[in-house]
Design a protein around this motif. Sequence first.
Motif, PDB file in Angstrom:
ATOM      1  N   CYS A  83       0.804  -1.223   0.000  1.00 18.49           N
ATOM      2  CA  CYS A  83       0.000   0.000   0.000  1.00 18.49           C
ATOM      3  C   CYS A  83       0.842   1.280   0.000  1.00 18.49           C
ATOM      4  CB  CYS A  83      -0.914  -0.022   1.224  1.00 18.49           C
ATOM      5  SG  CYS A  83      -2.152   1.266   1.272  1.00 18.49           S
ATOM      6  N   GLY A  84       0.429   2.248  -0.840  1.00 21.73           N
ATOM      7  CA  GLY A  84       1.037   3.567  -0.832  1.00 21.73           C
ATOM      8  C   GLY A  84       2.540   3.542  -1.027  1.00 21.73           C
ATOM      9  N   ASP A  85       3.264   4.141  -0.070  1.00 22.76           N
ATOM     10  CA  ASP A  85       4.728   4.247  -0.161  1.00 22.76           C
ATOM     11  C   ASP A  85       5.440   2.902  -0.081  1.00 22.76           C
ATOM     12  OD1 ASP A  85       4.897   7.120  -0.274  1.00 22.76           O
ATOM     13  OD2 ASP A  85       4.330   7.148   1.835  1.00 22.76           O
ATOM     14  N   LEU A  86       4.759   1.881   0.442  1.00 20.52           N
ATOM     15  CA  LEU A  86       5.434   0.596   0.638  1.00 20.52           C
ATOM     16  C   LEU A  86       5.936   0.016  -0.683  1.00 20.52           C
ATOM     17  CD1 LEU A  86       6.342  -1.662   2.481  1.00 20.52           C
ATOM     18  CD2 LEU A  86       4.046  -2.668   2.312  1.00 20.52           C
ATOM     19  N   SER A  87       5.173   0.180  -1.756  1.00 23.43           N
ATOM     20  CA  SER A  87       5.622  -0.333  -3.060  1.00 23.43           C
ATOM     21  C   SER A  87       6.965   0.271  -3.448  1.00 23.43           C
ATOM     22  CB  SER A  87       4.589   0.002  -4.146  1.00 23.43           C
ATOM     23  OG  SER A  87       3.389  -0.694  -3.928  1.00 23.43           O
TER      24      SER A  87
ATOM     25  N   CYS B 173      -1.009  -1.052  -4.410  1.00 24.78           N
ATOM     26  CA  CYS B 173      -2.387  -0.588  -4.288  1.00 24.78           C
ATOM     27  C   CYS B 173      -2.409   0.743  -3.539  1.00 24.78           C
ATOM     28  CB  CYS B 173      -3.262  -1.609  -3.569  1.00 24.78           C
ATOM     29  SG  CYS B 173      -2.874  -1.791  -1.805  1.00 24.78           S
ATOM     30  N   CYS B 174      -3.584   1.360  -3.499  1.00 22.06           N
ATOM     31  CA  CYS B 174      -3.826   2.569  -2.693  1.00 22.06           C
ATOM     32  C   CYS B 174      -2.757   3.640  -2.904  1.00 22.06           C
ATOM     33  CB  CYS B 174      -3.924   2.214  -1.215  1.00 22.06           C
ATOM     34  SG  CYS B 174      -5.194   1.001  -0.841  1.00 22.06           S
TER      35      CYS B 174
ATOM     36  N   ASN C 191      -2.913  15.485  -7.355  1.00 17.48           N
ATOM     37  CA  ASN C 191      -3.226  15.367  -5.934  1.00 17.48           C
ATOM     38  C   ASN C 191      -3.622  13.929  -5.597  1.00 17.48           C
ATOM     39  OD1 ASN C 191      -5.709  15.160  -7.148  1.00 17.48           O
ATOM     40  ND2 ASN C 191      -6.591  16.960  -6.186  1.00 17.48           N
ATOM     41  N   GLN C 192      -4.150  13.727  -4.398  1.00 12.76           N
ATOM     42  CA  GLN C 192      -4.536  12.377  -3.989  1.00 12.76           C
ATOM     43  C   GLN C 192      -5.606  11.797  -4.907  1.00 12.76           C
ATOM     44  OE1 GLN C 192      -5.339  13.344   0.193  1.00 12.76           O
ATOM     45  NE2 GLN C 192      -3.808  11.822   0.749  1.00 12.76           N
TER      46      GLN C 192
ATOM     47  N   LEU D  19      -6.888   7.526  -9.764  1.00 14.43           N
ATOM     48  CA  LEU D  19      -7.183   7.071 -11.118  1.00 14.43           C
ATOM     49  C   LEU D  19      -6.594   5.686 -11.375  1.00 14.43           C
ATOM     50  CD1 LEU D  19      -6.560  10.338 -13.196  1.00 14.43           C
ATOM     51  CD2 LEU D  19      -8.766   9.318 -12.615  1.00 14.43           C
ATOM     52  N   ALA D  20      -5.479   5.390 -10.710  1.00 15.40           N
ATOM     53  CA  ALA D  20      -4.831   4.089 -10.910  1.00 15.40           C
ATOM     54  C   ALA D  20      -5.555   2.969 -10.174  1.00 15.40           C
ATOM     55  CB  ALA D  20      -3.379   4.155 -10.434  1.00 15.40           C
TER      56      ALA D  20
END
Length: 355
Positions: free
Chosen positions: A226-230, A251-252, A291-292, A297-298
């Motif tokens: 999730c988020g920055d983890l990727s 994801c996310c 922005n967030q 969109l992804a």
Amino acid sequence: MPQTPDDPDGRDFLEKLLVFLKKHQWLYKFRNIDIFTKNVLSNCPSEWLVYFKSLTVSELHDLVNCVLKDTTPLNLKAFITELQQFTARKLIEVKTSSAITENLVSPRSFGINPKKIHEITKLAPAIKEVCEESNCDLIVDVGSGVGYLSHYICVNFGYPVLALEASKKLVETARIIQQNQHPDCKFRVIFSEMFVDKSSANAIENLIQEHFNQTQKVCLIGLHACGDLSVEILKLFPKLSRAEALVIMPCCYHRMSFASEEGLVKRFKSFPLSKMANLLFEKHDGFNFANQQFLRLACQRTAKSFIKMTKEEHMRHAEQCVHRAVLELVANSEDYINFGFYWKHQASSGSRLLR
């Protein structure tokens, strides 16, 4: 990103995409619940609204597939034509050998919900193929949660797994599940509490040495990174000396953290990553519209799943969106602040309006 002889690094394509996204940012820059508070529909050309209201469900699905009627407004046709140049023509489908997927223990026996079953049964065989091709003999599962994927891989494919999870509670739950459902995996799937980032290589190496000292090659995996983890996993990979392969399902993206704030402009810490993309974002004021909601969109519903929806499902989805937007409008007018799962009145320390 497509590469052609005239655009080998994809720079022209990315620049055209940024120009397009900037021009049409009103379509995505607001949250769904801001339809009324931000008066979003006022940005939509009036002829589009009239046209959309006239469509049947079948015609709406055709529109999503870029099949247009003769009565489609010219500016909408122009928008869709422009959009099509950025649309992937063909998705690459990952197919795994039937020999890999035969006679597997079903994750249903693990007590997993249908969504998680779908994810695990699609990702796990791909992980096995990657491990076979790269001769990996250990899997490091980053963000392992309660261990569903880790146990599934161990039970079905025999790989030992080092399962890393930042949440102490989830690690404890994973060990209980292992004790009750997968006792044979006790020394094959090792759960450890760890917040993984690009600096975790030494800590991971030490755990591997402690529990799997005969290991030669590692496959680094992540389901729902999730988020920055990727991004952290991508940066960790070259620093982990035993790492030979990498399989992640991000994801996310909208949960990525911000690096800094300059006035009203927020910049993400880990997006975009490439120097070229950063230069183009600077050139086109990308940080003002990326922005967030842009990153959502992804993660949006695919066209394929959208066109499978019935009229009743479309109506239910629309009603849910409108109800949430109305609630946001009322809460906003009464000076309540949205905290995601509840609203809190600005003048009160205790009263809350729950979703």
